[in-house]
Scaffold this active site. Structure first.
Site, PDB file in Angstrom:
ATOM      1  N   LYS A   1      34.930  48.851  44.928  1.00 28.52           N
ATOM      2  CA  LYS A   1      34.540  48.683  43.527  1.00 28.52           C
ATOM      3  C   LYS A   1      33.883  49.976  43.082  1.00 28.52           C
ATOM      4  O   LYS A   1      32.803  50.325  43.567  1.00 28.52           O
ATOM      5  CB  LYS A   1      33.579  47.500  43.367  1.00 28.52           C
TER       6      LYS A   1
ATOM      7  N   GLY B   1      23.177  42.128  35.295  1.00 27.59           N
ATOM      8  CA  GLY B   1      21.952  41.370  35.508  1.00 27.59           C
ATOM      9  C   GLY B   1      21.298  40.804  34.259  1.00 27.59           C
ATOM     10  O   GLY B   1      20.254  40.176  34.339  1.00 27.59           O
TER      11      GLY B   1
ATOM     12  N   ASN C   1      27.050  37.727  40.169  1.00 29.97           N
ATOM     13  CA  ASN C   1      26.093  37.747  41.267  1.00 29.97           C
ATOM     14  C   ASN C   1      24.763  37.132  40.832  1.00 29.97           C
ATOM     15  O   ASN C   1      24.400  36.031  41.236  1.00 29.97           O
ATOM     16  CB  ASN C   1      25.906  39.194  41.743  1.00 29.97           C
ATOM     17  N   THR C   2      24.045  37.843  39.958  1.00 28.49           N
ATOM     18  CA  THR C   2      22.690  37.419  39.600  1.00 28.49           C
ATOM     19  C   THR C   2      22.646  35.992  39.048  1.00 28.49           C
ATOM     20  O   THR C   2      21.713  35.236  39.352  1.00 28.49           O
ATOM     21  CB  THR C   2      22.099  38.401  38.560  1.00 28.49           C
TER      22      THR C   2
ATOM     23  N   ALA D   1      30.051  41.512  35.596  1.00 26.09           N
ATOM     24  CA  ALA D   1      28.687  41.777  35.124  1.00 26.09           C
ATOM     25  C   ALA D   1      28.353  41.111  33.791  1.00 26.09           C
ATOM     26  O   ALA D   1      29.194  41.014  32.905  1.00 26.09           O
ATOM     27  CB  ALA D   1      28.396  43.270  35.015  1.00 26.09           C
ATOM     28  N   GLY D   2      27.111  40.652  33.714  1.00 24.18           N
ATOM     29  CA  GLY D   2      26.568  40.125  32.469  1.00 24.18           C
ATOM     30  C   GLY D   2      26.688  38.623  32.296  1.00 24.18           C
ATOM     31  O   GLY D   2      26.172  38.067  31.330  1.00 24.18           O
TER      32      GLY D   2
END
Lengths: 259, 66
Positions: free
Chosen positions: A100, A161, A209-210, A187-188
């Site tokens: 990535k 995040g 992820n987060t 992301a986001g």
């Protein structure tokens, strides 16, 4: 789902959800979340070994390596050159030639540097990597990345995040329209609703992820994300109704009991 | 032997090659990758790769990340 294969670099994947491994409270919580998510692709970062504590746990010690594909990232890189260096280290581990490409030059937003990301992708493809660049949600840039040989393009929904969800659905839908490689929103993402929204735009997968790692119950949120990816995909394939300004009765408008 | 390991100056008198350096930190059974002066050193070369005074060495591994 019939004839709806999700293929990256000739690898057929059953799950359209990629899961990051950062920010989990401990390996047990992380493994429960991974299992609940149904993911086959896990992301990691590369860092120096802490020489004061060389025996502290590496992330991979708690995982069954045969069950997953690994997508190391180049986080920490601020230039194409640094990203290529990290990618070479990741590949030398022997666990994956997928990378990535992640090049963030602004510490506040962590938004990807488009120029360096394209340069790194070109170089890594030349070196035989399966490159999946994390990129701005710019349709023209995504086209350039595809032409450079990216195995997929991974536009952000919003900054890493933040949990702000899909900030520019119009751009994402243009990227989907134009792309000849898989589009993975990276992301986001904040919650399952954001995943459904992204998938309904026609993207091929989601990397998050987060939103899972920092949920109050990570395993439960991981399950929610798994279902959201499936729901969003089915909904996209099914084809939604047109929006109407006024109501349209769902039953016959004849045969009313009262006039 | 004076080396820079992960950005820190180290004096490691008994370490002659990469395999011994990795063993010094008890990392031989872990999934670590070694880079010397910017070039990756494959695991198969750890034994034969002699260390030289002043080399800059990185010992890296995977950590959690998205």
């Amino acid at each position: 789902m019939m004839n709806d294969d999700f293929v990256i670099a000739d690898v057929k994947l059953k799950s359209r959800l990629f899961l990051g491994t950062g920010r989990f409270a401990n390996p047990t919580v992380q493994n429960e979340a991974i299992a609940a998510s149904g993911t086959e692709v896990l992301t990691f970062a590369i860092r120096r070994v802490n020489l004061q504590e060389p025996n502290e746990d590496g992330i991979l010690q708690h995982l069954d390596l045969d069950r997953f594909r690994f997508l190391p990232n180049t986080s920490g890189a601020k230039t194409a050159e640094e990203a290529v260096r990290i990618a070479r280290l990741a590949r030398a581990s022997g666990i994956s030639n997928w990378i990535k490409v992640e090049i963030c030059a602004n510490d506040k937003t962590l938004l990807p540097d488009p120029v360096e990301t394209l340069k790194a992708t070109e170089q890594l493809v030349k070196e035989g990597f399966v490159a999946l660049p994390y990129t701005s949600d710019d349709p023209i840039l995504c086209k350039h990345l595809e032409e450079a040989g990216a195995a997929a393009v991974m536009p952000g929904a919003s900054p890493i995040g933040t949990g702000l969800g899909v900030l520019n659905p119009y751009n994402l839908s243009l990227i989907v329209e134009e792309a000849n490689v898989p589009v993975i929103v990276d992301a986001g993402i904040g919650s399952a609703k954001d995943v459904v929204e992204a998938m309904e735009l026609g993207v091929d997968g989601v990397l998050l992820n987060t939103a899972v790692a920092e949920a109050k119950d990570p395993a439960k949120m991981a399950k929610a994300m798994k279902l959201a990816v499936e729901a969003g995909r089915y909904s996209y394939l099914a084809g939604r109704i047109e929006k109407r300004r006024y109501a349209k009765a769902s039953s016959s408008t004849t045969g009313y009991l009262s006039k | 032997m004076r080396l820079t390991v992960n950005g820190e100056e180290k004096r490691l008198p008994h370490v002659k090659n990469v395999a011994e350096l990795v063993a010094h930190y008890k990392l031989e059974d872990k999934l670590v990758v070694v880079e010397i002066d910017g070039d990756v050193v494959d695991r198969s070369e750890w034994q034969s790769m002699e260390l030289q005074e002043g080399m800059s060495i990185e010992l890296v591994h995977f950590v959690g990340g998205g």
